[in-house]
Design an enzyme around this catalytic site. Structure first.
Site, PDB file in Angstrom:
ATOM      1  N   GLY A 131       0.853  -1.189   0.000  1.00 50.93           N
ATOM      2  CA  GLY A 131       0.000   0.000   0.000  1.00 50.93           C
ATOM      3  C   GLY A 131       0.881   1.228   0.000  1.00 50.93           C
ATOM      4  O   GLY A 131       1.287   1.728  -1.054  1.00 50.93           O
ATOM      5  N   GLU A 362      -4.793   7.764  -2.074  1.00 54.70           N
ATOM      6  CA  GLU A 362      -3.740   8.586  -2.724  1.00 54.70           C
ATOM      7  C   GLU A 362      -2.678   9.050  -1.722  1.00 54.70           C
ATOM      8  O   GLU A 362      -2.166  10.173  -1.804  1.00 54.70           O
ATOM      9  CB  GLU A 362      -4.357   9.739  -3.508  1.00 54.70           C
ATOM     10  CG  GLU A 362      -5.031   9.195  -4.760  1.00 54.70           C
ATOM     11  CD  GLU A 362      -5.240  10.196  -5.858  1.00 54.70           C
ATOM     12  OE1 GLU A 362      -4.352  11.031  -6.091  1.00 54.70           O
ATOM     13  OE2 GLU A 362      -6.278  10.116  -6.514  1.00 54.70           O
TER      14      GLU A 362
HETATM   15  N1  COS Z   1       8.645  13.037  -8.265  1.00 53.35           N
HETATM   16  C1  COS Z   1       9.648  12.465  -8.959  1.00 53.35           C
HETATM   17  N2  COS Z   1      10.478  11.531  -8.411  1.00 53.35           N
HETATM   18  C2  COS Z   1      10.280  11.214  -7.114  1.00 53.35           C
HETATM   19  C3  COS Z   1       9.259  11.780  -6.339  1.00 53.35           C
HETATM   20  C4  COS Z   1       8.419  12.745  -6.971  1.00 53.35           C
HETATM   21  N3  COS Z   1       7.424  13.325  -6.302  1.00 53.35           N
HETATM   22  N4  COS Z   1       9.306  11.255  -5.103  1.00 53.35           N
HETATM   23  C5  COS Z   1      10.334  10.387  -5.070  1.00 53.35           C
HETATM   24  N5  COS Z   1      10.920  10.378  -6.290  1.00 53.35           N
HETATM   25  C6  COS Z   1      12.099   9.602  -6.679  1.00 53.35           C
HETATM   26  C7  COS Z   1      13.286   9.879  -5.763  1.00 53.35           C
HETATM   27  O1  COS Z   1      14.025  10.983  -6.228  1.00 53.35           O
HETATM   28  C8  COS Z   1      14.077   8.586  -5.867  1.00 53.35           C
HETATM   29  O2  COS Z   1      14.793   8.627  -7.090  1.00 53.35           O
HETATM   30  P1  COS Z   1      16.147   7.783  -7.358  1.00 53.35           P
HETATM   31  O3  COS Z   1      15.718   6.421  -7.773  1.00 53.35           O
HETATM   32  O4  COS Z   1      16.792   8.520  -8.484  1.00 53.35           O
HETATM   33  O5  COS Z   1      16.927   7.794  -6.091  1.00 53.35           O
HETATM   34  C9  COS Z   1      12.979   7.540  -5.993  1.00 53.35           C
HETATM   35  O6  COS Z   1      11.821   8.211  -6.504  1.00 53.35           O
HETATM   36  C10 COS Z   1      12.654   6.851  -4.682  1.00 53.35           C
HETATM   37  O7  COS Z   1      12.231   7.813  -3.767  1.00 53.35           O
HETATM   38  P2  COS Z   1      12.121   7.485  -2.210  1.00 53.35           P
HETATM   39  O8  COS Z   1      13.424   6.977  -1.727  1.00 53.35           O
HETATM   40  O9  COS Z   1      11.553   8.698  -1.536  1.00 53.35           O
HETATM   41  O10 COS Z   1      11.072   6.262  -2.196  1.00 53.35           O
HETATM   42  P3  COS Z   1      10.430   5.416  -1.022  1.00 53.35           P
HETATM   43  O11 COS Z   1      10.383   4.009  -1.420  1.00 53.35           O
HETATM   44  O12 COS Z   1      11.051   5.761   0.286  1.00 53.35           O
HETATM   45  O13 COS Z   1       8.896   5.885  -1.046  1.00 53.35           O
HETATM   46  C11 COS Z   1       6.952   7.220  -0.587  1.00 53.35           C
HETATM   47  C12 COS Z   1       8.458   7.165  -0.974  1.00 53.35           C
HETATM   48  C13 COS Z   1       6.668   6.549   0.727  1.00 53.35           C
HETATM   49  C14 COS Z   1       6.641   8.692  -0.485  1.00 53.35           C
HETATM   50  C15 COS Z   1       6.141   6.579  -1.725  1.00 53.35           C
HETATM   51  O14 COS Z   1       6.311   5.185  -1.753  1.00 53.35           O
HETATM   52  C16 COS Z   1       4.655   6.899  -1.636  1.00 53.35           C
HETATM   53  O15 COS Z   1       4.213   7.975  -2.052  1.00 53.35           O
HETATM   54  N6  COS Z   1       3.858   5.967  -1.108  1.00 53.35           N
HETATM   55  C17 COS Z   1       2.422   6.142  -1.042  1.00 53.35           C
HETATM   56  C18 COS Z   1       1.814   5.594  -2.256  1.00 53.35           C
HETATM   57  C19 COS Z   1       0.384   5.996  -2.373  1.00 53.35           C
HETATM   58  O16 COS Z   1       0.055   7.178  -2.350  1.00 53.35           O
HETATM   59  N7  COS Z   1      -0.492   5.030  -2.509  1.00 53.35           N
HETATM   60  C20 COS Z   1      -1.891   5.304  -2.600  1.00 53.35           C
HETATM   61  C21 COS Z   1      -2.487   4.534  -3.699  1.00 53.35           C
HETATM   62  S1  COS Z   1      -2.351   5.263  -5.209  1.00 53.35           S
HETATM   63  S2  COS Z   1      -4.203   5.839  -5.481  1.00 53.35           S
END
Ligand code: COS
Length: 390
Positions: A131, A362
């Protein structure tokens, strides 16, 4: 220059969305909530007047509305019924990755499909064991000749039962964590199974289903964006859709605030309308502030996108604040109604149930805080490409 004045066109668009919400959504919203049925007649009418797919650019048959205009529409739909509003907005989420990373042929065909007929698409990211932790997904896509073959299950998929196609995230390199995820456009065919329509606490008019891909083959050209770059595409998508969710939450809060305000002027206790008691006035005042700030944060996060700027932290601010505010305002509306607020004959208990999902879908309120903390403590320096309109 900072200016929150809407243009005449934007005011007219908001008025049109409000009229639709007041005349077509409100009168049936509580019935669809009770029965948990698909509001097909309302969705069809909304499609006809242009309240679905507002984000699709003109070259694919859509109106090409700005993100701010999208937020104006979503607040009104959320005010009418956020369950129906979510059904209407879900095409925007499903097609955002397509707009950002899809090839021209794919965009023409699938964005065009949605503007030619009242059809639906779904965004497939979440899985039973993945999730908030997107990288933990297990759905796979394997290249076989000129096709990609998908296997796996996605859950909590909005409009899943009615979608004609899906934008699906899958592991294309199982050992590469977030760098091994790709995004695909998957038309619904015999290998796609739709089941488990969820029986939800709130937003009961929206359809939420489980989608399973079983040896589902799509042409190589259905890869959206680059191979193994799907995680970023998902994050960029959420940056673009969270302002709309925040707008929807603002609409719920505004509805709860209006109901509570009206009720407080009519309900008499201790010989005066309860609005005369400071205890109630302070609740109403806090509601008004939360609605106002939710809208401001939402508009700001949307306008940044319209200016082609990154809005990651602002969209998380807006989504987190507006979702939490909607929950608080709806709960306080029940408080203003007193015991009647707890009864289904009165409107606010539905709003309290509907508001809850805003803190969950989201990205939960905790995930928004995580994003805000990271962007504050360790801001990413990479500039993303300018916002696409879809
Ligand atoms: N835009 C572009 N790139 C992004 C970004 C954004 N907003 N946020 C993160 N990235 C990139 C980072 O720069 C990083 O890039 P590199 O591979 O070059 O290092 C990569 O993505 C990984 O980022 P991060 O380390 O922050 O990832 P995590 O696995 O720690 O996850 C969260 C980050 C928790 C914020 C993410 O998994 C998330 O948003 N989870 C919730 C998902 C969600 O909303 N689900 C609901 C269902 S969808 S309806």
């Amino acid at each position: 220059m900072v200016d929150f004045t809407l243009t005449d066109e934007q005011k007219a668009l908001r008025e049109m969305a409000h009229e639709f919400a007041a005349k077509e959504i409100r009168p049936v919203a509580w019935e669809y909530d009770r029965d948990g049925t698909w509001p097909e007649a309302v969705l069809r009418k909304a499609w006809e007047v242009g309240l679905m797919n507002a984000h699709i650019p003109e070259q694919y048959g859509g109106p090409g509305a700005s993100y701010l205009e999208g937020a104006l529409i979503e607040e009104e739909l959320g005010w009418g019924c956020s369950g129906i509003g979510t059904s209407l907005a879900a095409n925007g989420l499903a097609t955002a990755p397509l707009g950002l990373g899809g090839g021209e042929e794919l965009k023409k065909r699938y964005l065009g499909m949605l503007t030619e007929a009242p059809l639906f698409a779904s965004f497939c990211l979440t899985e039973p064991d993945a999730g908030s932790d997107v990288s933990g997904m297990r759905t796979t896509a394997v290249k076989r000749g000129n096709t990609w073959v998908l296997n796996g299950s996605k859950c909590f998929i909005t409009n899943g039962s009615y979608a004609s196609f899906y934008t699906v995230y899958a592991k294309t390199d199982r050992d590469a964590g977030h760098r091994g995820i790709s995004c695909f456009l998957v038309p619904r065919d015999g290998t796609v199974t739709v089941d488990k329509k969820e029986d939800k606490m709130g937003q009961r008019a929206s359809n939420t289903a489980t989608i399973t891909f079983n040896e589902t083959a799509v042409p190589a050209g259905h890869l959206i964006g680059e191979e193994n770059k799907g995680f970023k595409l998902a994050m960029m998508t959420l940056d673009r859709t969270r302002p709309g969710v925040a707008a929807m939450a603002t609409g719920i809060a505004r509805a709860a605030f209006e109901f509570a305000t009206e009720y407080s002027k009519q309900r008499v206790q201790f010989g005066v309308p309860i609005a005369m008691h400071q205890a109630i006035q302070f609740i109403i005042a806090d509601m008004a502030t939360k609605v106002h700030l939710s809208r401001l944060a939402t508009w700001h996060s949307a306008v940044l996108l319209d200016q082609g700027r990154r809005n990651t932290i602002e969209s998380s601010h807006a989504k987190r604040f507006a979702a939490d505010a909607a929950m608080e305002v709806a709960t306080d509306a029940v408080q203003v109604y007193g015991g009647y607020g707890f009864i289904k004959d009165y409107p606010v208990e539905k709003l309290m149930r509907d508001a809850k999902i805003m803190q969950l879908y989201e990205g939960t309120s905790q995930i928004q805080r995580l994003v805000i903390a990271r962007e504050t403590l360790l801001p990413r320096r990479v500039m993303e490409p300018a916002a696409a309109t879809a």
